[in-house]
Design a protein around this motif. Structure first.
Motif, PDB file in Angstrom:
ATOM      1  N   ILE A   1       0.834  -1.207   0.000  1.00  0.00           N
ATOM      2  CA  ILE A   1       0.000   0.000   0.000  1.00  0.00           C
ATOM      3  C   ILE A   1       0.868   1.257   0.000  1.00  0.00           C
ATOM      4  O   ILE A   1       0.565   2.241  -0.671  1.00  0.00           O
ATOM      5  N   SER A   2       1.978   1.203   0.747  1.00  0.00           N
ATOM      6  CA  SER A   2       2.866   2.375   0.801  1.00  0.00           C
ATOM      7  C   SER A   2       3.515   2.655  -0.549  1.00  0.00           C
ATOM      8  O   SER A   2       3.974   3.766  -0.786  1.00  0.00           O
ATOM      9  N   HIS A   3       3.551   1.637  -1.424  1.00  0.00           N
ATOM     10  CA  HIS A   3       4.088   1.819  -2.781  1.00  0.00           C
ATOM     11  C   HIS A   3       2.963   1.995  -3.810  1.00  0.00           C
ATOM     12  O   HIS A   3       3.170   1.780  -5.007  1.00  0.00           O
ATOM     13  N   ASP A   4       1.771   2.348  -3.309  1.00  0.00           N
ATOM     14  CA  ASP A   4       0.618   2.640  -4.173  1.00  0.00           C
ATOM     15  C   ASP A   4       0.224   1.447  -5.041  1.00  0.00           C
ATOM     16  O   ASP A   4      -0.206   1.616  -6.193  1.00  0.00           O
ATOM     17  N   MET A   5       0.365   0.242  -4.503  1.00  0.00           N
ATOM     18  CA  MET A   5      -0.065  -0.951  -5.217  1.00  0.00           C
ATOM     19  C   MET A   5      -1.421  -1.397  -4.693  1.00  0.00           C
ATOM     20  O   MET A   5      -1.805  -1.097  -3.556  1.00  0.00           O
ATOM     21  N   GLN A   6      -2.171  -2.096  -5.533  1.00  0.00           N
ATOM     22  CA  GLN A   6      -3.431  -2.691  -5.107  1.00  0.00           C
ATOM     23  C   GLN A   6      -3.117  -3.951  -4.288  1.00  0.00           C
ATOM     24  O   GLN A   6      -2.156  -4.660  -4.583  1.00  0.00           O
ATOM     25  N   SER A   7      -3.908  -4.227  -3.274  1.00  0.00           N
ATOM     26  CA  SER A   7      -3.654  -5.419  -2.460  1.00  0.00           C
ATOM     27  C   SER A   7      -4.959  -6.104  -2.098  1.00  0.00           C
ATOM     28  O   SER A   7      -5.998  -5.461  -1.966  1.00  0.00           O
ATOM     29  N   SER A   8      -4.864  -7.415  -1.949  1.00  0.00           N
ATOM     30  CA  SER A   8      -6.019  -8.225  -1.547  1.00  0.00           C
ATOM     31  C   SER A   8      -5.532  -9.281  -0.572  1.00  0.00           C
ATOM     32  O   SER A   8      -4.613 -10.048  -0.882  1.00  0.00           O
TER      33      SER A   8
ATOM     34  N   MET B   1     -11.222  -9.336  -6.268  1.00  0.00           N
ATOM     35  CA  MET B   1     -10.881  -9.003  -7.649  1.00  0.00           C
ATOM     36  C   MET B   1     -11.755  -7.859  -8.145  1.00  0.00           C
ATOM     37  O   MET B   1     -11.292  -6.959  -8.852  1.00  0.00           O
ATOM     38  N   HIS B   2     -13.012  -7.888  -7.759  1.00  0.00           N
ATOM     39  CA  HIS B   2     -13.932  -6.814  -8.145  1.00  0.00           C
ATOM     40  C   HIS B   2     -13.469  -5.470  -7.586  1.00  0.00           C
ATOM     41  O   HIS B   2     -13.452  -4.450  -8.289  1.00  0.00           O
ATOM     42  N   GLN B   3     -13.072  -5.475  -6.330  1.00  0.00           N
ATOM     43  CA  GLN B   3     -12.615  -4.240  -5.685  1.00  0.00           C
ATOM     44  C   GLN B   3     -11.381  -3.678  -6.384  1.00  0.00           C
ATOM     45  O   GLN B   3     -11.284  -2.464  -6.635  1.00  0.00           O
ATOM     46  N   VAL B   4     -10.427  -4.563  -6.703  1.00  0.00           N
ATOM     47  CA  VAL B   4      -9.202  -4.124  -7.372  1.00  0.00           C
ATOM     48  C   VAL B   4      -9.528  -3.509  -8.733  1.00  0.00           C
ATOM     49  O   VAL B   4      -9.010  -2.449  -9.102  1.00  0.00           O
ATOM     50  N   LEU B   5     -10.399  -4.158  -9.480  1.00  0.00           N
ATOM     51  CA  LEU B   5     -10.738  -3.666 -10.818  1.00  0.00           C
ATOM     52  C   LEU B   5     -11.506  -2.350 -10.755  1.00  0.00           C
ATOM     53  O   LEU B   5     -11.337  -1.486 -11.624  1.00  0.00           O
ATOM     54  N   ARG B   6     -12.352  -2.190  -9.739  1.00  0.00           N
ATOM     55  CA  ARG B   6     -13.051  -0.908  -9.567  1.00  0.00           C
ATOM     56  C   ARG B   6     -12.050   0.226  -9.382  1.00  0.00           C
ATOM     57  O   ARG B   6     -12.188   1.312  -9.976  1.00  0.00           O
ATOM     58  N   LYS B   7     -11.033  -0.013  -8.562  1.00  0.00           N
ATOM     59  CA  LYS B   7     -10.016   1.015  -8.312  1.00  0.00           C
ATOM     60  C   LYS B   7      -9.182   1.282  -9.567  1.00  0.00           C
ATOM     61  O   LYS B   7      -8.873   2.430  -9.876  1.00  0.00           O
ATOM     62  N   LEU B   8      -8.826   0.223 -10.281  1.00  0.00           N
ATOM     63  CA  LEU B   8      -8.022   0.391 -11.489  1.00  0.00           C
ATOM     64  C   LEU B   8      -8.801   1.122 -12.580  1.00  0.00           C
ATOM     65  O   LEU B   8      -8.223   1.842 -13.395  1.00  0.00           O
ATOM     66  N   SER B   9     -10.137   0.935 -12.588  1.00  0.00           N
ATOM     67  CA  SER B   9     -10.957   1.582 -13.621  1.00  0.00           C
ATOM     68  C   SER B   9     -10.986   3.106 -13.472  1.00  0.00           C
ATOM     69  O   SER B   9     -11.394   3.815 -14.387  1.00  0.00           O
TER      70      SER B   9
ATOM     71  N   GLN C   1      -8.669  -1.635 -20.145  1.00  0.00           N
ATOM     72  CA  GLN C   1      -8.270  -2.961 -19.667  1.00  0.00           C
ATOM     73  C   GLN C   1      -9.098  -3.382 -18.450  1.00  0.00           C
ATOM     74  O   GLN C   1      -9.467  -4.547 -18.312  1.00  0.00           O
ATOM     75  N   ALA C   2      -9.403  -2.444 -17.564  1.00  0.00           N
ATOM     76  CA  ALA C   2     -10.207  -2.765 -16.386  1.00  0.00           C
ATOM     77  C   ALA C   2     -11.619  -3.169 -16.782  1.00  0.00           C
ATOM     78  O   ALA C   2     -12.201  -4.106 -16.206  1.00  0.00           O
ATOM     79  N   PHE C   3     -12.197  -2.472 -17.778  1.00  0.00           N
ATOM     80  CA  PHE C   3     -13.535  -2.813 -18.272  1.00  0.00           C
ATOM     81  C   PHE C   3     -13.534  -4.217 -18.874  1.00  0.00           C
ATOM     82  O   PHE C   3     -14.448  -5.012 -18.633  1.00  0.00           O
ATOM     83  N   LYS C   4     -12.493  -4.527 -19.628  1.00  0.00           N
ATOM     84  CA  LYS C   4     -12.358  -5.866 -20.217  1.00  0.00           C
ATOM     85  C   LYS C   4     -12.282  -6.925 -19.118  1.00  0.00           C
ATOM     86  O   LYS C   4     -12.916  -7.988 -19.210  1.00  0.00           O
ATOM     87  N   ALA C   5     -11.524  -6.634 -18.080  1.00  0.00           N
ATOM     88  CA  ALA C   5     -11.390  -7.579 -16.974  1.00  0.00           C
ATOM     89  C   ALA C   5     -12.707  -7.719 -16.207  1.00  0.00           C
ATOM     90  O   ALA C   5     -13.056  -8.805 -15.732  1.00  0.00           O
ATOM     91  N   MET C   6     -13.451  -6.623 -16.073  1.00  0.00           N
ATOM     92  CA  MET C   6     -14.757  -6.667 -15.410  1.00  0.00           C
ATOM     93  C   MET C   6     -15.704  -7.612 -16.145  1.00  0.00           C
ATOM     94  O   MET C   6     -16.448  -8.385 -15.523  1.00  0.00           O
ATOM     95  N   ARG C   7     -15.685  -7.548 -17.451  1.00  0.00           N
ATOM     96  CA  ARG C   7     -16.537  -8.455 -18.234  1.00  0.00           C
ATOM     97  C   ARG C   7     -16.106  -9.902 -18.015  1.00  0.00           C
ATOM     98  O   ARG C   7     -16.941 -10.797 -17.900  1.00  0.00           O
ATOM     99  N   GLY C   8     -14.801 -10.109 -17.935  1.00  0.00           N
ATOM    100  CA  GLY C   8     -14.306 -11.453 -17.648  1.00  0.00           C
ATOM    101  C   GLY C   8     -14.721 -11.920 -16.267  1.00  0.00           C
ATOM    102  O   GLY C   8     -15.084 -13.085 -16.066  1.00  0.00           O
TER     103      GLY C   8
ATOM    104  N   ILE D   1      -6.330  -8.994 -14.734  1.00  0.00           N
ATOM    105  CA  ILE D   1      -6.049  -8.011 -13.674  1.00  0.00           C
ATOM    106  C   ILE D   1      -4.618  -7.503 -13.806  1.00  0.00           C
ATOM    107  O   ILE D   1      -4.353  -6.306 -13.647  1.00  0.00           O
ATOM    108  N   GLY D   2      -3.696  -8.415 -14.103  1.00  0.00           N
ATOM    109  CA  GLY D   2      -2.305  -8.008 -14.284  1.00  0.00           C
ATOM    110  C   GLY D   2      -2.143  -7.021 -15.421  1.00  0.00           C
ATOM    111  O   GLY D   2      -1.381  -6.046 -15.307  1.00  0.00           O
ATOM    112  N   GLN D   3      -2.872  -7.233 -16.510  1.00  0.00           N
ATOM    113  CA  GLN D   3      -2.797  -6.319 -17.650  1.00  0.00           C
ATOM    114  C   GLN D   3      -3.381  -4.954 -17.299  1.00  0.00           C
ATOM    115  O   GLN D   3      -2.855  -3.914 -17.705  1.00  0.00           O
ATOM    116  N   ALA D   4      -4.479  -4.958 -16.526  1.00  0.00           N
ATOM    117  CA  ALA D   4      -5.082  -3.687 -16.106  1.00  0.00           C
ATOM    118  C   ALA D   4      -4.143  -2.935 -15.159  1.00  0.00           C
ATOM    119  O   ALA D   4      -3.991  -1.710 -15.253  1.00  0.00           O
TER     120      ALA D   4
END
Length: 345
Positions: free
Chosen positions: A22-29, A47-55, A63-70, A112-115
Motif C-alpha cells: 500500500i505504501s508503494h501505491d499498489m493494489q492489495s487483496s 478481484m472486483h474491488q481491485v478492478l473498480r479502483k483500477l478503472s 483494460q479494467a472494463f475488459k477484466a470486469m466483463r471477464g 487483472i495483471g494487464q489492467a
C-alpha cells in the motif's frame, strides 16, 4: 511462501507485506483460506474491488472494463452468489467461463495483471492458511502465478501456511519449488527475542532486570506469540520498574492459563474424541517428532487402521509430517499442554 508452526508470526509478516504494498501505491487483496468456503467465492469480491479502483485510472479504463466483463463470466461459471458485489457489465463470452478453475483463474489473474500494468501499478495477493486450499484450488493458484511470471505482469503473491505447505505445493505442481521462495519462520534467536521484550519496555521509559528477561526467554523458547503473552503478564504483575524475576514468576500462572484457555484450547476443540485420543497418545510419548508406529502402539491399533484418522488431523492443521513415517504438532509445546490437561492415571 512463509512456512512455520502456529504462533511464529506468519500472519503478522503478511500484514506487514500488505502495508509495504500500500505504501508503494499498489493494489492489495488479503484473504484467509478457510475450510468452509471456496477460493473463487473468496477471491471474487477482492478481484472486483481491485478492478473498480483500477478503472478510475484513465490509462487503465479499457483494460479494467475488459477484466470486469471477464469477472462477470467467472462469477457465472462458478455460480458465485454475488450479493451486493454486482457488476454492471455484460459477461465476455469465452473468457474465464470454462468452469475449469485452473484455466479461468489464470485468465482472470492475467486480465487483472494487464489492467494493473496499464495503470502503472501492481496487484499484491496475500493468502493466509494456504494449506487449507483444496486439491483443485492450490494447483489453480500455482498455475495462475506461473503464467503471470511468464508474461512478466505486475502481480505478486505472498502465501503463509503450516510446514506441510512446501510438500503440498510440490505435489500440486512440480515446478512450484522453482516458482516460489519457501521461507521457514520459526522461533526468534536469543538476541531478537530479547529485543522483542526489552524494546517496548524501554520505549515506555521503564526497564526489566536481566535475570527476569532470561526467564521469559527460557519459558517461551523464543516463540513470538509466547513472548508476547509472557511479557504482557510480567508487565501487569510488576508494581514498579524494573520488572524483576519475582514479577515474572508471579506472571507465570496467568501466562500459562491464558495460553491454555485460548491459544491451545481453541485448537483442541476442533478435534473429535477419536482424533483427540490420537493427539494425547502423541503427547504421552514426550516431545516430538513421533513415529506413527509408536503412536499406533500407544493406542493398541495398527498404523494402517489409524491412517484415515491421522490424515484427518493433518487436514485440520493440528499435526504435520516432518518426514516419512513421522508426525509432530503444528502448535509449539502442544504436547506439554495435553499432558497438563490429560495426565496419565
Amino acid at each position: 511462501m512463509l512456512l512455520g508452526l502456529r504462533g511464529t508470526g506468519k500472519t503478522v509478516l503478511l500484514n506487514r507485506f500488505e502495508e509495504l504494498a500500500i505504501s508503494h501505491d499498489m493494489q492489495s487483496s488479503f484473504i484467509e483460506a478457510p475450510d468452509d468456503s471456496s477460493l473463487e467465492e473468496l477471491l471474487y469480491p477482492r478481484m472486483h474491488q481491485v478492478l473498480r479502483k483500477l478503472s478510475l485510472v484513465e490509462s487503465a479504463k479499457e483494460q479494467a472494463f475488459k477484466a470486469m466483463r471477464g469477472l462477470r463470466s467467472f462469477a457465472s461459471a462458478f455460480k458465485i452468489k454475488i450479493g451486493d458485489v454486482s457488476i454492471a457489465v455484460d459477461p465476455a463470452a469465452g473468457v474465464a467461463d470454462s468452469g475449469s478453475l485452473e484455466q479461468d483463474l489464470t485468465e482472470m489473474f492475467v486480465l487483472i495483471g494487464q489492467a494493473a500494468q496499464a495503470a502503472g501499478t501492481g496487484w499484491v495477493l496475500l493468502i493466509d492458511e494456504v494449506q487449507y486450499l483444496s486439491d483443485r484450488e492450490l494447483p489453480a493458484v500455482i498455475v495462475a502465478m506461473h503464467r503471470l511470471n511468464q508474461l512478466n505482469l505486475p502481480v505478486v503473491f505472498f502465501g503463509a501456511g503450516l510446514p506441510q505447505l512446501a510438500a503440498l505445493s510440490g505435489n500440486a505442481k512440480s515446478y512450484a519449488e522453482r516458482l516460489f521462495n519457501f521461507s521457514t519462520i520459526g522461533p526468534l534467536d536469543a538476541d531478537a527475542a530479547r529485543m522483542a521484550v526489552q524494546q517496548p519496555i524501554e520505549e515506555e521509559e521503564e526497564s526489566i532486570e536481566s535475570d527476569a528477561l532470561d526467564r521469559i526467554l527460557l519459558e517461551t523458547s523464543g516463540y513470538p506469540y509466547f513472548l508476547q503473552e509472557w511479557a504482557y503478564q510480567s508487565w501487569n504483575a510488576a508494581d514498579e520498574s524494573p520488572i524483576s524475576l519475582d514479577d515474572v514468576k508471579e506472571a507465570a500462572a496467568n501466562a500459562e492459563r491464558r495460553l491454555d484457555d485460548s491459544f491451545f484450547r481453541v485448537r483442541l476443540d476442533r478435534l473429535t474424541p477419536k482424533e483427540r485420543d490420537y493427539a494425547i497418545a502423541m503427547a504421552r510419548l514426550g516431545q516430538g517428532p513421533y513415529r506413527s508406529a509408536d503412536v499406533a502402539e500407544q493406542l493398541g491399533e495398527s498404523v494402517q487402521s489409524l491412517g484415515p484418522r491421522r490424515a484427518q488431523i493433518i487436514s485440520k492443521g493440528m499435526i504435520y509430517s516432518p518426514a516419512h513415517g513421522d508426525v509432530d504438532f503444528t502448535v509449539p509445546t502442544f504436547d506439554a499442554f495435553l499432558r497438563r490437561v490429560y495426565p496419565e492415571e
